[in-house]
Write a protein that holds these residues in place. Structure first.
Motif, PDB file in Angstrom:
ATOM      1  N   GLY A 112       7.115 -27.256   0.994  1.00 15.91           N
ATOM      2  CA  GLY A 112       7.220 -25.894   1.521  1.00 15.91           C
ATOM      3  C   GLY A 112       7.101 -25.907   3.037  1.00 15.91           C
ATOM      4  N   ARG A 113       6.836 -24.743   3.598  1.00 13.13           N
ATOM      5  CA  ARG A 113       6.677 -24.649   5.052  1.00 13.13           C
ATOM      6  C   ARG A 113       5.372 -25.289   5.469  1.00 13.13           C
ATOM      7  NH1 ARG A 113       8.377 -18.408   5.664  1.00 13.13           N
ATOM      8  NH2 ARG A 113      10.621 -18.755   5.538  1.00 13.13           N
ATOM      9  N   GLN A 114       5.442 -26.051   6.548  1.00  9.55           N
ATOM     10  CA  GLN A 114       4.241 -26.685   7.084  1.00  9.55           C
ATOM     11  C   GLN A 114       4.231 -26.532   8.595  1.00  9.55           C
ATOM     12  OE1 GLN A 114       4.771 -30.752   5.609  1.00  9.55           O
ATOM     13  NE2 GLN A 114       3.256 -30.314   4.027  1.00  9.55           N
ATOM     14  N   LEU A 115       3.039 -26.430   9.153  1.00  9.23           N
ATOM     15  CA  LEU A 115       2.881 -26.431  10.606  1.00  9.23           C
ATOM     16  C   LEU A 115       2.502 -27.836  11.031  1.00  9.23           C
ATOM     17  CD1 LEU A 115       1.038 -23.080  11.360  1.00  9.23           C
ATOM     18  CD2 LEU A 115       3.431 -23.646  11.732  1.00  9.23           C
ATOM     19  N   ILE A 116       3.373 -28.436  11.831  1.00  7.68           N
ATOM     20  CA  ILE A 116       3.210 -29.818  12.264  1.00  7.68           C
ATOM     21  C   ILE A 116       2.810 -29.837  13.735  1.00  7.68           C
ATOM     22  CG2 ILE A 116       4.365 -32.062  12.500  1.00  7.68           C
ATOM     23  CD1 ILE A 116       4.359 -31.058   9.614  1.00  7.68           C
ATOM     24  N   VAL A 117       1.839 -30.661  14.087  1.00 10.76           N
ATOM     25  CA  VAL A 117       1.458 -30.852  15.483  1.00 10.76           C
ATOM     26  C   VAL A 117       2.582 -31.631  16.166  1.00 10.76           C
ATOM     27  CG1 VAL A 117      -0.217 -31.890  17.062  1.00 10.76           C
ATOM     28  CG2 VAL A 117      -1.004 -30.797  14.944  1.00 10.76           C
ATOM     29  N   LYS A 174      -3.750 -32.715   7.483  1.00 16.09           N
ATOM     30  CA  LYS A 174      -3.338 -33.806   6.604  1.00 16.09           C
ATOM     31  C   LYS A 174      -2.611 -34.813   7.471  1.00 16.09           C
ATOM     32  CE  LYS A 174       0.099 -33.632   3.581  1.00 16.09           C
ATOM     33  NZ  LYS A 174       0.916 -33.267   2.427  1.00 16.09           N
ATOM     34  N   ARG A 175      -3.066 -36.041   7.427  1.00 18.20           N
ATOM     35  CA  ARG A 175      -2.457 -37.142   8.176  1.00 18.20           C
ATOM     36  C   ARG A 175      -2.045 -38.185   7.155  1.00 18.20           C
ATOM     37  NH1 ARG A 175      -6.291 -39.052  12.517  1.00 18.20           N
ATOM     38  NH2 ARG A 175      -5.603 -37.089  13.443  1.00 18.20           N
ATOM     39  N   GLU A 176      -0.724 -38.352   7.031  1.00 20.83           N
ATOM     40  CA  GLU A 176      -0.165 -39.169   5.958  1.00 20.83           C
ATOM     41  C   GLU A 176      -0.647 -38.547   4.648  1.00 20.83           C
ATOM     42  OE1 GLU A 176      -1.207 -43.178   7.041  1.00 20.83           O
ATOM     43  OE2 GLU A 176      -0.027 -43.052   8.874  1.00 20.83           O
ATOM     44  N   VAL A 216      -0.072 -36.219  17.003  1.00 18.94           N
ATOM     45  CA  VAL A 216       1.260 -35.699  16.741  1.00 18.94           C
ATOM     46  C   VAL A 216       1.640 -36.116  15.320  1.00 18.94           C
ATOM     47  CG1 VAL A 216       3.704 -35.918  17.346  1.00 18.94           C
ATOM     48  CG2 VAL A 216       1.985 -35.678  19.153  1.00 18.94           C
ATOM     49  N   GLY A 217       2.171 -35.174  14.558  1.00 17.81           N
ATOM     50  CA  GLY A 217       2.531 -35.429  13.166  1.00 17.81           C
ATOM     51  C   GLY A 217       1.518 -34.921  12.165  1.00 17.81           C
ATOM     52  N   ASP A 218       0.290 -34.604  12.614  1.00 17.94           N
ATOM     53  CA  ASP A 218      -0.695 -34.025  11.712  1.00 17.94           C
ATOM     54  C   ASP A 218      -0.171 -32.688  11.185  1.00 17.94           C
ATOM     55  OD1 ASP A 218      -2.472 -36.116  12.132  1.00 17.94           O
ATOM     56  OD2 ASP A 218      -3.822 -34.983  13.426  1.00 17.94           O
TER      57      ASP A 218
END
Length: 114
Positions: A37-42, A94-96, A58-60
């Motif tokens: 779904g929609r996610q907010l990514i750093v 969430k990271r990975e 970056v990527g979290d």
């Protein structure tokens, strides 16, 4: 557009510090569509910022801010998780495939823009 409650008057215009708070920890978000779904990514972490010092990467994927969740856009995050300088900010990301808690202390917006 000026967020609700932040309009001062026709002379002074919008007070974004009311809408978004006077503090920040120094990162940028972008909404991405994913199979989940929609996610907010750093997408950016400001060098030397409290976010960088606390370990945000970056990527979290942002899951919550100070216990509030459900943000689907960066604007929802900015309006729903505002803080002032000196205030503690706790992000769950969430990271990975791992959940990580990031804690930082907000600084004045002007401090991170020097």
């Amino acid at each position: 557009l000026c967020p609700a409650g932040a309009w001062k008057n026709d002379t002074e215009g919008c007070d974004y510090s009311i809408a978004f708070g006077r503090g920040m920890i120094g990162f940028q978000l972008e909404r991405k569509e994913s199979p989940q779904g929609r996610q907010l990514i750093v997408t950016e972490v400001t060098t030397g910022s409290p976010a960088e010092q606390a370990g945000l990467k970056v990527g979290d994927v942002l899951l919550s801010c100070n216990g509030r969740s459900g943000f689907q856009t960066a604007m929802q995050y900015k309006l729903g998780c505002k803080f002032d300088p000196g205030q503690s900010v706790t992000l769950q990301v969430k990271r990975e495939d791992k959940l990580t808690t990031i804690s930082a202390t907000a600084v004045s917006r002007s401090e991170t823009q020097k």
